[in-house]
Design a protein around this motif. Structure first.
Motif, PDB file in Angstrom:
ATOM      1  N   VAL A  83     -45.079   9.896 -36.375  1.00 41.94           N
ATOM      2  CA  VAL A  83     -43.933   9.015 -36.147  1.00 41.94           C
ATOM      3  C   VAL A  83     -43.780   8.867 -34.635  1.00 41.94           C
ATOM      4  CG1 VAL A  83     -42.729   9.687 -38.274  1.00 41.94           C
ATOM      5  CG2 VAL A  83     -42.304  10.967 -36.154  1.00 41.94           C
ATOM      6  N   LEU A  84     -42.940   7.953 -34.216  1.00 45.04           N
ATOM      7  CA  LEU A  84     -42.670   7.800 -32.791  1.00 45.04           C
ATOM      8  C   LEU A  84     -42.012   9.054 -32.232  1.00 45.04           C
ATOM      9  CD1 LEU A  84     -41.351   4.117 -32.680  1.00 45.04           C
ATOM     10  CD2 LEU A  84     -43.638   4.942 -32.050  1.00 45.04           C
ATOM     11  N   LYS A  85     -42.247   9.327 -30.957  1.00 50.59           N
ATOM     12  CA  LYS A  85     -41.663  10.519 -30.329  1.00 50.59           C
ATOM     13  C   LYS A  85     -40.141  10.471 -30.307  1.00 50.59           C
ATOM     14  CE  LYS A  85     -45.550  11.357 -27.180  1.00 50.59           C
ATOM     15  NZ  LYS A  85     -46.287  10.095 -27.393  1.00 50.59           N
ATOM     16  N   THR A  86     -39.577   9.281 -30.475  1.00 49.44           N
ATOM     17  CA  THR A  86     -38.125   9.139 -30.479  1.00 49.44           C
ATOM     18  C   THR A  86     -37.532   9.272 -31.882  1.00 49.44           C
ATOM     19  OG1 THR A  86     -38.445   6.746 -30.632  1.00 49.44           O
ATOM     20  CG2 THR A  86     -38.098   7.675 -28.439  1.00 49.44           C
ATOM     21  N   ASP A  87     -38.388   9.418 -32.886  1.00 49.83           N
ATOM     22  CA  ASP A  87     -37.943   9.498 -34.277  1.00 49.83           C
ATOM     23  C   ASP A  87     -37.319  10.861 -34.563  1.00 49.83           C
ATOM     24  OD1 ASP A  87     -38.315  10.030 -37.294  1.00 49.83           O
ATOM     25  OD2 ASP A  87     -38.829   7.904 -37.139  1.00 49.83           O
ATOM     26  N   LYS A  88     -36.303  10.877 -35.395  1.00 49.61           N
ATOM     27  CA  LYS A  88     -35.624  12.140 -35.720  1.00 49.61           C
ATOM     28  C   LYS A  88     -36.546  13.136 -36.407  1.00 49.61           C
ATOM     29  CE  LYS A  88     -33.764  10.382 -40.122  1.00 49.61           C
ATOM     30  NZ  LYS A  88     -34.716  11.136 -40.957  1.00 49.61           N
ATOM     31  N   ASP A  89     -37.640  12.652 -37.025  1.00 46.38           N
ATOM     32  CA  ASP A  89     -38.580  13.541 -37.702  1.00 46.38           C
ATOM     33  C   ASP A  89     -39.648  14.104 -36.779  1.00 46.38           C
ATOM     34  OD1 ASP A  89     -37.501  13.463 -40.301  1.00 46.38           O
ATOM     35  OD2 ASP A  89     -38.477  11.547 -40.716  1.00 46.38           O
ATOM     36  N   SER A  90     -39.680  13.680 -35.533  1.00 46.94           N
ATOM     37  CA  SER A  90     -40.720  14.115 -34.601  1.00 46.94           C
ATOM     38  C   SER A  90     -40.508  15.569 -34.172  1.00 46.94           C
ATOM     39  CB  SER A  90     -40.702  13.214 -33.360  1.00 46.94           C
ATOM     40  OG  SER A  90     -41.440  13.785 -32.307  1.00 46.94           O
ATOM     41  N   ASN A  91     -41.537  16.391 -34.323  1.00 46.61           N
ATOM     42  CA  ASN A  91     -41.465  17.765 -33.825  1.00 46.61           C
ATOM     43  C   ASN A  91     -41.385  17.786 -32.300  1.00 46.61           C
ATOM     44  OD1 ASN A  91     -41.463  19.088 -36.296  1.00 46.61           O
ATOM     45  ND2 ASN A  91     -43.690  19.290 -36.368  1.00 46.61           N
ATOM     46  N   TYR A  92     -42.032  16.819 -31.665  1.00 43.20           N
ATOM     47  CA  TYR A  92     -41.927  16.711 -30.207  1.00 43.20           C
ATOM     48  C   TYR A  92     -40.468  16.500 -29.794  1.00 43.20           C
ATOM     49  CZ  TYR A  92     -41.922  14.657 -25.573  1.00 43.20           C
ATOM     50  OH  TYR A  92     -41.622  14.386 -24.258  1.00 43.20           O
ATOM     51  N   LYS A  93     -39.790  15.564 -30.427  1.00 46.07           N
ATOM     52  CA  LYS A  93     -38.398  15.281 -30.084  1.00 46.07           C
ATOM     53  C   LYS A  93     -37.521  16.514 -30.285  1.00 46.07           C
ATOM     54  CE  LYS A  93     -34.397  12.420 -31.396  1.00 46.07           C
ATOM     55  NZ  LYS A  93     -33.875  12.395 -30.018  1.00 46.07           N
TER      56      LYS A  93
END
Length: 264
Positions: A83-93
């Motif tokens: 998913v995009l890095k801005t997505d709530k599901d992103s582990n990065y975020k």
């Protein structure tokens, strides 16, 4: 103070509370950071998602926040949602908002996936990134298997015993050649992810498995309690370190169903 015991070749630390787990994990991580930073000038850390990031919060407090040599850290993810890095599901975020944005790790030493690619493309790209860092000497390599050898993996476990995006009975459990692969049918949403494979996990120098609260009580009981059925292991039970140290960081609640375990 944690109660210490061993289950096979793994260390088990049981703390009175989640807050005590966070404190113990901070001390453990900071000690390894110092050893690797001084020993070879880099500290390669692999993160997972979930509540692990919150359990790292004590590193953001004295004495660690100013004492850790953050400039030596190189940060990776054991798995990531495509998913995009801005997505709530992103582990990065999740990691950026809760941890990485609060410490001075150089931006070019935080290795997120390329979120513009497909699952296949993102997995290939991440594996290529790791190979370049091995060649550059940032990531060590296992002399036994040839897979990348990360200094510390900070991992969590799901209620079904999965780690990374390696789920029970899934074909990816048997992947032995790839460093990074992808999954499009994850039983836990979102379904499309990339993940490290078992040979990479098994090559680690240190693994800290962080499990707190009551969400994984049954999985903890199965993973750490008496078991004779080798035909139906949880993914977390399938970790087999080549030459490393595996430590469980748990609290009293998570281990409440383990038999004959002394209470902290």
């Amino acid at each position: 103070m944690a109660r210490e015991s061993r289950v096979g070749d793994q260390a088990l630390l049981v703390y009175p509370s989640e807050d005590d787990v966070a404190a113990g994990l901070a001390g453990y991580t900071a000690k390894l950071s110092e050893e690797f930073a001084k020993g070879r000038g880099a500290f390669t850390v692999v993160l997972s998602g979930g509540y692990l990031i919150n359990c790292l919060r004590k590193l953001l407090e004295p004495p660690y926040v100013d004492g850790v040599d953050w400039g030596k850290w190189h940060v990776f993810w054991v798995d990531e949602r495509v998913v995009l890095k801005t997505d709530k599901d992103s582990n990065y975020k999740l990691a950026y908002d809760g941890f990485l944005s609060k410490v001075p790790i150089p931006e070019n030493q935080v290795y997120a996936i390329n979120d513009t690619l497909s699952a296949e493309g993102a997995a290939d790209d991440y594996e290529e990134c790791l190979k370049k860092l091995v060649k550059a000497g940032v990531i060590e390599v296992s002399p036994t298997s040839g897979f990348p050898r990360f200094d510390l993996m900070l991992l969590g476990m799901g209620p079904d015993g999965h780690l990374a995006s390696l789920f029970p009975h899934h074909p990816l459990l048997k992947e032995k050649k790839r460093w990074v692969t992808f999954i499009k049918d994850s039983p836990k949403p979102p379904p499309v992810r990339i993940t490290f494979t078992f040979p990479v996990i098994d090559a680690s120098a240190y693994i800290a498995m962080v499990v707190v609260g009551n969400g994984e009580v049954e999985a903890v009981r199965k993973a750490l309690g008496p078991h004779n059925d080798q035909s139906d292991l949880l993914p977390v039970q399938m970790v087999s370190l080549e030459n490393g140290e595996f430590t469980w960081f748990t609290d009293k609640e998570a281990t409440s169903e383990l038999p004959d375990l002394p209470n902290p």
